[in-house]
Motif scaffolding. Structure first.
Motif, PDB file in Angstrom:
ATOM      1  N   PRO A  76       0.837  -1.202   0.000  1.00 25.20           N
ATOM      2  CA  PRO A  76       0.000   0.000   0.000  1.00 25.20           C
ATOM      3  C   PRO A  76       0.870   1.248   0.000  1.00 25.20           C
ATOM      4  N   ARG A  77       1.312   1.658  -1.169  1.00 23.57           N
ATOM      5  CA  ARG A  77       2.196   2.821  -1.299  1.00 23.57           C
ATOM      6  C   ARG A  77       1.383   4.115  -1.244  1.00 23.57           C
ATOM      7  N   LYS A  78       2.074   5.236  -1.075  1.00 27.89           N
ATOM      8  CA  LYS A  78       1.394   6.537  -0.953  1.00 27.89           C
ATOM      9  C   LYS A  78       0.513   6.846  -2.169  1.00 27.89           C
ATOM     10  N   ALA A  79       1.089   6.728  -3.352  1.00 26.94           N
ATOM     11  CA  ALA A  79       0.348   7.102  -4.556  1.00 26.94           C
ATOM     12  C   ALA A  79      -0.701   6.054  -4.936  1.00 26.94           C
ATOM     13  N   LYS A  80      -0.285   4.819  -5.078  1.00 26.93           N
ATOM     14  CA  LYS A  80      -1.176   3.736  -5.495  1.00 26.93           C
ATOM     15  C   LYS A  80      -0.812   2.471  -4.729  1.00 26.93           C
TER      16      LYS A  80
END
Length: 141
Positions: A76-80
């Motif tokens: 679950p990365r910041k952007a996507k």
């Protein structure tokens, strides 16, 4: 000699998910944790600082480079949200056509949220990826 950065660690998957800032992304991470665990039958493990992986395989390239990697995983990365599958082939591309809103790279598929995708198709992608790695690296599981 090249040192592989993404290795399985003993870090807590739950602590990692709990540290995700965005509450919606954290909620989606828990949904994905359940889906991947059910679909693979493997316990979730942290790989490096930010990838939640399931199962593993050992690869050896023609160059002699070798290592271990998760069969499938997500982050679950910041952007996507990054979903990690086997590299694209015809079957994967056909399945992705039914997946829902996403973008993709060689081994990664990126989504904004779980609500944008078809969970049954996600399970198909997980199965295809595991089958691919087991065929390609039969001694590595």
């Amino acid at each position: 000699m090249y040192e592989l950065k993404t290795k399985e660690t003993d870090n807590s998957v739950i602590e990692f998910i709990e540290a995700v800032d965005n509450p919606k992304k954290r909620e989606d991470a828990y949904k994905l944790l359940d889906i991947f665990t059910e679909a693979t039958g493997y316990e979730a493990k942290m790989w490096g600082p930010s990838i939640i992986g399931f199962g593993s395989y050992h690869y050896v390239y023609k160059t002699g480079h070798e290592g271990d990697a998760p069969l499938v995983g997500f982050s679950p990365r910041k952007a996507k949200i990054s979903l990690y599958f086997a590299p694209g082939d015809t079957a994967r591309e056909e399945t992705l056509a039914k997946f829902g809103k996403h973008t993709s790279g060689k081994a990664c598929v990126y989504i904004n949220k779980v609500a944008d995708i078809d969970v049954d198709v996600l399970k198909q992608l997980i199965d295809q990826s595991i089958d691919f790695f087991r065929r390609t690296y039969p001694d590595g599981n």
